[in-house]
Design an enzyme around this catalytic site. Sequence first.
Site, PDB file in Angstrom:
ATOM      1  N   LYS A  27      -8.474   6.237 -10.478  1.00 47.89           N
ATOM      2  CA  LYS A  27      -9.475   7.268 -10.886  1.00 47.89           C
ATOM      3  C   LYS A  27      -9.007   8.679 -11.346  1.00 47.89           C
ATOM      4  CE  LYS A  27     -13.946   5.558  -9.313  1.00 47.89           C
ATOM      5  NZ  LYS A  27     -14.158   5.140  -8.159  1.00 47.89           N
ATOM      6  N   HIS A  55       0.831  -1.276  -0.026  1.00 48.35           N
ATOM      7  CA  HIS A  55      -0.100   0.011   0.114  1.00 48.35           C
ATOM      8  C   HIS A  55       0.940   1.343  -0.036  1.00 48.35           C
ATOM      9  CE1 HIS A  55      -2.893  -3.146   1.539  1.00 48.35           C
ATOM     10  NE2 HIS A  55      -3.566  -2.564   0.497  1.00 48.35           N
TER      11      HIS A  55
HETATM   12 ZN   LIG Z   1      -0.461  -2.977   3.459  1.00 50.45          ZN
END
Ligand SMILES: [Zn+2]
Length: 508
Positions: A303, A150
């Site tokens: 997006k 992430h």
């Molecule tokens: Zn993560």
Amino acid sequence: MSGVMSYFITTAIAYVNGPPHLGHAYEEIATDVIARHMRQRGEDVFFLTGTDEHGEPVADTAKAHGLDPQAWADQNAQRFIALMPQLNISNDFFIRTTDPRHKAKVQDVLQRVYDNGHVYQGLYEGWYCPRCADFKVENEILDGNRCPIHEIALTRETEENWFFRLSAFQAPLEELFAANRDFVMPARAMNEAEAFLGSGLQDVSLSRGKLSWGVSVPWDPSHVFYVWFDALLNYYTALSFANPEEDYTDRYWPANLHVIGKDILKFHTIFWPAMLMAADLPVPQRVFVHGFLLAEDGRKMSKSLGNVLDPFEVIEQLGTDALRFYLLREVQFGQDGNVGLAGCRARYESELANEYGNLASRTVAMLRRYRAGNVPAVAPDPEIVAQFDGLAEQVSALFDRADCTQALELIWQRVRRLNRYVEERQPWQLAKDDSQAAALDQTLTSLYEGLRVLSVLLDPYIPQSVERLLAVLGAPDTALGAARLAAAGPLAGGVDLPELSPLFPKRD
Ligand SMILES: [Zn+2]
């Protein structure tokens, strides 16, 4: 039922915290194609998918929306349940991990792991990603203490936990990997799993004390199980309650194939078999790791960049079959690939409409025009018979390795061959000359039989279109045994072929 094999296939379960997106659609479609192929072989298939509903992020997001976590999970799970018919997914069951029957079974299995002596209490301190709901080991952390997946900042957490003695399964996992070289596929994913194993296994947290949104630990109800163990167990627990009339565990366990994304490889190839061994349960036969879909410009879809391929937009514009076909045709299954709406439209036009759709249209139209809609009861052209010889077996062998992309390529080569055959034989010229009647019969029968066989093989990929065509051809059998040319002439003789409207009409 002798000779019928059970075949248990799963997707990963989707984390309910966000909306369904292309990544979910891709995994569902690919798994569905494999499940449908296995059903064609006559195997006793059970296809499981579902949603992962516990963990800190769900509780946090629910709170932010002023909902309790169950209400939030209920609301979001519906979006994934609704996705299945939209993609024409043939799953046999949809599991939700908040199902009380799942939770009870998770407690049973992990109690067994505890009773077997593989759990102990200890203090854990480490870097934690709230999005992964996972502690990160030092060697996988990005600089600045960020999550490798992430890229967000990790938090330092300390807590009293129950630990799973993963380190005790180092040798058993090494033996498993050595004995079953196909346990993880493709080979690159196996290398990654082996590298992780080779770096030496450390014990992992089995529970969390700070959370309440999860399955409570039976021997310490102040803790809930770490969401990953609860989630992984869905594959096993679902079998016990998917059918209220019959416990399917003995019939389908162990799983034949788990289809997963590469971001969750470690959990499925290391933690999962170790936990099953710790509970004295058989491990799955294979984990297939697919790649990520990137935008056509090669970047991650987002997006803000405006490069997202929206599966719902494709379905609305081109239909579900077009999406299913495109994703498996464009990207080698097991590798990363680039996809986008322009490429999808191009393949719809050039391959589905102009190659397969056109082959179907002209075959039906010529049979109607030149033979009053009846298929001549003559043997197909030996040259076409040779082209199709062994095709169903080759496709099956590729599906044994979950290679639905190369299987589609083999089928498509024959779609192109038949279109060339039309050009070579020029049936419209043969029809002008009565002395060529036998040649025309052979040509039309070859086209009819070839189209029928290719359609049977294409059924797992584009079931709506194929089933419509096969109904027109008067040959609805989609079993794999029907995917061979009738050497002595078609069985469907005497059918009066109705008109076929375009399978893949022109779209604006
Ligand atoms: Zn993560």
